[in-house]
Design an enzyme around this catalytic site. Structure first.
Site, PDB file in Angstrom:
ATOM      1  N   PHE A 158      16.676  21.678 -29.596  1.00  0.00           N
ATOM      2  CA  PHE A 158      17.795  22.338 -28.909  1.00  0.00           C
ATOM      3  C   PHE A 158      19.140  22.046 -29.557  1.00  0.00           C
ATOM      4  O   PHE A 158      20.101  22.791 -29.365  1.00  0.00           O
ATOM      5  CB  PHE A 158      17.830  21.914 -27.422  1.00  0.00           C
ATOM      6  CG  PHE A 158      18.437  20.555 -27.200  1.00  0.00           C
ATOM      7  CD1 PHE A 158      19.820  20.387 -27.137  1.00  0.00           C
ATOM      8  CD2 PHE A 158      17.644  19.421 -27.056  1.00  0.00           C
ATOM      9  CE1 PHE A 158      20.384  19.129 -26.942  1.00  0.00           C
ATOM     10  CE2 PHE A 158      18.196  18.166 -26.857  1.00  0.00           C
ATOM     11  CZ  PHE A 158      19.575  18.023 -26.813  1.00  0.00           C
ATOM     12  N   GLU A 185      13.404  26.187 -26.066  1.00  0.00           N
ATOM     13  CA  GLU A 185      13.522  27.028 -24.872  1.00  0.00           C
ATOM     14  C   GLU A 185      14.843  26.775 -24.131  1.00  0.00           C
ATOM     15  O   GLU A 185      15.181  27.501 -23.206  1.00  0.00           O
ATOM     16  CB  GLU A 185      12.320  26.783 -23.942  1.00  0.00           C
ATOM     17  CG  GLU A 185      12.215  25.397 -23.333  1.00  0.00           C
ATOM     18  CD  GLU A 185      11.626  24.323 -24.270  1.00  0.00           C
ATOM     19  OE1 GLU A 185      11.692  24.493 -25.510  1.00  0.00           O
ATOM     20  OE2 GLU A 185      11.118  23.317 -23.762  1.00  0.00           O
ATOM     21  N   SER A 235      11.771  15.522 -31.401  1.00  0.00           N
ATOM     22  CA  SER A 235      11.652  14.093 -31.102  1.00  0.00           C
ATOM     23  C   SER A 235      10.419  13.499 -31.803  1.00  0.00           C
ATOM     24  O   SER A 235       9.475  14.224 -32.142  1.00  0.00           O
ATOM     25  CB  SER A 235      11.538  13.896 -29.594  1.00  0.00           C
ATOM     26  OG  SER A 235      10.414  14.602 -29.119  1.00  0.00           O
ATOM     27  N   CYS A 290      20.872  14.396 -34.502  1.00  0.00           N
ATOM     28  CA  CYS A 290      19.902  13.449 -35.065  1.00  0.00           C
ATOM     29  C   CYS A 290      20.565  12.532 -36.079  1.00  0.00           C
ATOM     30  O   CYS A 290      20.018  11.505 -36.453  1.00  0.00           O
ATOM     31  CB  CYS A 290      18.760  14.197 -35.723  1.00  0.00           C
ATOM     32  SG  CYS A 290      19.328  15.153 -37.122  1.00  0.00           S
ATOM     33  N   GLU A 390      15.845   6.089 -28.594  1.00  0.00           N
ATOM     34  CA  GLU A 390      16.851   7.070 -29.007  1.00  0.00           C
ATOM     35  C   GLU A 390      17.438   7.654 -27.718  1.00  0.00           C
ATOM     36  O   GLU A 390      16.730   8.327 -26.966  1.00  0.00           O
ATOM     37  CB  GLU A 390      16.198   8.190 -29.832  1.00  0.00           C
ATOM     38  CG  GLU A 390      17.204   9.229 -30.271  1.00  0.00           C
ATOM     39  CD  GLU A 390      16.582  10.438 -30.965  1.00  0.00           C
ATOM     40  OE1 GLU A 390      15.489  10.870 -30.559  1.00  0.00           O
ATOM     41  OE2 GLU A 390      17.216  10.959 -31.893  1.00  0.00           O
TER      42      GLU A 390
HETATM   43  P1  NAD Z   1      11.727  18.022 -28.498  1.00  0.00           P
HETATM   44  O1  NAD Z   1      10.810  17.211 -29.324  1.00  0.00           O
HETATM   45  O2  NAD Z   1      11.691  17.861 -27.028  1.00  0.00           O
HETATM   46  O3  NAD Z   1      11.481  19.592 -28.767  1.00  0.00           O
HETATM   47  C1  NAD Z   1      11.431  20.112 -30.078  1.00  0.00           C
HETATM   48  C2  NAD Z   1      10.553  21.366 -30.066  1.00  0.00           C
HETATM   49  O4  NAD Z   1       9.233  20.986 -29.669  1.00  0.00           O
HETATM   50  C3  NAD Z   1      11.020  22.429 -29.085  1.00  0.00           C
HETATM   51  O5  NAD Z   1      10.867  23.691 -29.667  1.00  0.00           O
HETATM   52  C4  NAD Z   1      10.091  22.241 -27.899  1.00  0.00           C
HETATM   53  O6  NAD Z   1       9.868  23.439 -27.177  1.00  0.00           O
HETATM   54  C5  NAD Z   1       8.806  21.752 -28.541  1.00  0.00           C
HETATM   55  N1  NAD Z   1       8.045  20.876 -27.649  1.00  0.00           N
HETATM   56  C6  NAD Z   1       8.530  20.043 -26.696  1.00  0.00           C
HETATM   57  N2  NAD Z   1       7.510  19.390 -26.077  1.00  0.00           N
HETATM   58  C7  NAD Z   1       6.363  19.805 -26.672  1.00  0.00           C
HETATM   59  C8  NAD Z   1       4.980  19.483 -26.466  1.00  0.00           C
HETATM   60  N3  NAD Z   1       4.578  18.615 -25.555  1.00  0.00           N
HETATM   61  N4  NAD Z   1       4.084  20.093 -27.253  1.00  0.00           N
HETATM   62  C9  NAD Z   1       4.469  20.979 -28.202  1.00  0.00           C
HETATM   63  N5  NAD Z   1       5.763  21.322 -28.418  1.00  0.00           N
HETATM   64  C10 NAD Z   1       6.707  20.743 -27.670  1.00  0.00           C
HETATM   65  O7  NAD Z   1      13.203  17.763 -29.077  1.00  0.00           O
HETATM   66  P2  NAD Z   1      14.585  18.278 -28.489  1.00  0.00           P
HETATM   67  O8  NAD Z   1      14.874  17.540 -27.228  1.00  0.00           O
HETATM   68  O9  NAD Z   1      14.618  19.761 -28.460  1.00  0.00           O
HETATM   69  O10 NAD Z   1      15.573  17.809 -29.641  1.00  0.00           O
HETATM   70  C11 NAD Z   1      16.095  16.509 -29.744  1.00  0.00           C
HETATM   71  C12 NAD Z   1      15.259  15.657 -30.662  1.00  0.00           C
HETATM   72  O11 NAD Z   1      15.180  16.262 -31.953  1.00  0.00           O
HETATM   73  C13 NAD Z   1      15.866  14.280 -30.910  1.00  0.00           C
HETATM   74  O12 NAD Z   1      14.839  13.346 -30.920  1.00  0.00           O
HETATM   75  C14 NAD Z   1      16.498  14.410 -32.286  1.00  0.00           C
HETATM   76  O13 NAD Z   1      16.651  13.199 -32.990  1.00  0.00           O
HETATM   77  C15 NAD Z   1      15.521  15.295 -32.955  1.00  0.00           C
HETATM   78  N6  NAD Z   1      16.115  15.967 -34.101  1.00  0.00           N
HETATM   79  C16 NAD Z   1      15.746  15.510 -35.320  1.00  0.00           C
HETATM   80  C17 NAD Z   1      16.304  16.087 -36.436  1.00  0.00           C
HETATM   81  C18 NAD Z   1      15.927  15.614 -37.799  1.00  0.00           C
HETATM   82  O14 NAD Z   1      16.293  16.271 -38.746  1.00  0.00           O
HETATM   83  N7  NAD Z   1      15.200  14.527 -37.952  1.00  0.00           N
HETATM   84  C19 NAD Z   1      17.233  17.134 -36.310  1.00  0.00           C
HETATM   85  C20 NAD Z   1      17.566  17.574 -35.036  1.00  0.00           C
HETATM   86  C21 NAD Z   1      16.987  16.969 -33.937  1.00  0.00           C
END
Ligand code: NAD
Length: 505
Positions: A158, A185, A235, A290, A390
């Protein structure tokens, strides 16, 4: 907790398949919040398995033609896309702000950093050049082709709803693949606008698709045999799951995870500069980056004056709706996330940390919306939840160490390895740090060292699962398969049987 209802008409967010909006068939719908008001602003239609299958089948059909499209045509489409994104920067930024909550200025920065990736991909004719060796053997030439993989998918977080998709799709489609995006989403509208711009740029229908949804859609992508590669950013627990599931299914995967980024401040650093950097990198985008700095490691006698300098700066931060020009820090993404972030401040004193700045109780913070004010914790140690997890909010922790070696050890022992920074006036110390630190992206007097699009982005350890970093040269490598051709055009009269193993003659 806000209530998911609003008297105004709700936006309906659906999919983009085959070059147009598709309503989708599932009954499963998600709430789209306005984080600045705490009210629902829309409904997101989550894809069913049938919706995802349709997107994959459409992409597969489009691939047969797109894979052989000329390099100059791809480049031309990307140049046009570059112009369209440039002309629509403000609109994209407003879409981001309305659903994510970050300030317009911050969202404009996100668009600018995403655009770099489209600019990089405009050079695809050069990027796809393979090597060629004439006379590898007598009359034999050897050369390399870089071919697309087929249908590839990107699953994005997101916090960068425009930039992270651009990290992926610009190179993926430039390499001749068909790309399916499953955006977060929580702020999905930008993905549909980008789809529209791609169409206006001349991209054939089916080469780029968007499916909205949750884990149902993601699992379909992970398990479908026609999806050849998965790029994921999110994440760490989900990144690990994505990597394990998709590699088990024979797919190529790059899965970027979470972070805990440390900023090491040596006693010789310019403390005003270090405080400016710590405040900018910890509280920008309400800490939902991130590459945000979430831990300052204060070496020697640095901690007290640095904390004082940070407090002075934080007192001047204007927290408010991202759409207001005067706001410097917006709200968090959702009510659940707001409660999670607050729980770390509630728990910190019980663990032995000191709450120096308490973002729970600040009069200047708007009472509606998912706001948390800037928080500063001191005397933080490994083993405390506020250090180990985090938090992904506007919470900066200070860890005090006596020596550089202890600071380095702290950073290297942390399970995450996304970004880090050192603040010092000592070039030798900085050089030693860049050599010794076990982190993928390092800043020297630069707090958020996000590589330019012509390098590649990625962390180490629990911040990345997979072998290749994202975008830049490694992105091109990720989205292509190499094929090496050994070729000979002999005079047929010289041909003979030879059962020996081929060797240079
Ligand atoms: P998230 O892991 O909750 O979601 C990421 C994606 O995975 C979304 O599209 C979501 O719909 C999907 N998702 C969520 N739960 C799922 C499940 N159980 N099974 C399959 N798909 C699932 O992450 P977020 O809250 O959207 O974003 C924040 C996180 O992203 C933080 O941990 C941040 O550090 C990380 N991030 C990392 C980078 C990087 O380059 N390393 C960059 C941006 C964000």
């Amino acid at each position: 907790m806000p209530v998911a209802e609003s008297p105004v008409a709700l936006k309906e967010i659906c999919h983009w398949i085959g070059g147009s909006l598709v309503p989708g068939s599932a009954a499963n719908v998600g709430v789209l919040w306005d984080p600045a008001t705490g009210k629902q602003q829309g409904k997101v239609h989550f894809a069913s398995e049938a919706d995802v299958d349709l997107a994959i089948a459409t992409a597969k059909t489009a691939f047969s033609d797109w894979r052989t499209s000329t390099l100059s045509r791809r480049s031309e489409i990307l140049f046009r896309l570059r112009e369209l994104v440039d002309a629509n920067r403000r609109h994209i930024a407003e879409l981001i702000t309305s659903e994510h909550g970050k300030t317009i200025a911050d969202a404009m920065g996100e668009v600018a950093r995403g655009l770099e990736n489209i600019e990089f991909a405009c050079g695809i004719p050069t990027l796809l050049k393979g090597g060629m060796s004439e006379h590898a053997s007598r009359g034999v030439d050897v050369y390399q082709l870089k071919q697309p993989l087929g249908v590839v998918a990107g699953i994005t977080p997101f916090n960068f709803p425009a930039m992270v998709p651009m990290w992926m799709f610009a190179n993926a489609i430039a390499c001749g693949n068909c790309f399916i995006l499953k955006p977060s989403e929580k702020d999905p509208s930008v993905s549909l606008f980008l789809a529209e711009l791609l169409k206006r740029a001349g991209l054939p229908d089916g080469v780029f698709s968007v499916i909205q949804g949750d884990k149902v859609a993601v699992n379909c992508l992970l398990n479908h045999p026609d999806v050849k590669a998965i790029s994921f950013v999110g994440s760490t627990p989900i990144a690990k799951y994505i990597y394990e599931t998709a590699t088990r299914n024979g797919k190529r995967v790059q899965a970027l995870g979470g972070a805990k980024n440390h900023m090491l401040v040596l006693p010789d650093a310019d403390l005003n500069m270090a405080a400016d950097a710590a405040v900018s990198a910890a509280y920008g985008s309400a800490g939902e980056r991130c590459m945000a700095i979430s831990v300052v490691v204060a070496v020697g006698n640095v901690a007290d004056p640095l904390i004082q300098a940070i407090k002075e700066r934080v007192a001047r931060i204007k927290v408010g709706p991202g759409s207001e020009a005067s706001s410097e820090m917006g709200p968090l993404i959702s009510p659940e996330h707001q409660q999670k972030v607050l729980s770390y401040i509630d728990g910190a004193p019980k663990e032995g940390a000191a709450v120096v700045l308490d973002g729970r109780h600040q009069d200047s913070i708007p009472s509606e919306g998912f706001f948390v004010g800037p928080c500063l914790l001191d005397q933080v140690q490994p083993g405390m939840r506020c250090y180990d997890d985090e938090i992904f909010g506007p919470v900066l922790s200070v860890v005090r160490t006596a020596t550089y070696q202890q600071a380095l050890q702290l950073i290297n022992q942390n399970p995450f390895g996304n970004g880090t920074a050192i603040f010092t006036r000592d070039g030798g110390a900085a050089r030693q740090f860049q050599a010794d630190v076990e982190v993928g992206m390092v800043g020297i007097n630069v707090p958020i060292p996000v590589p330019m699009a012509y390098y590649s982005f990625g962390g180490w350890k629990a911040s990345l699962f997979g072998d290749l970093h994202m975008y830049g040269p490694e992105g091109i490598q990720f989205y292509t398969r190499a094929k090496v051709v050994t070729s000979r055009w002999p005079d047929p009269s010289t041909s003979k049987v030879d059962l020996g193993f081929p060797q240079v003659r």
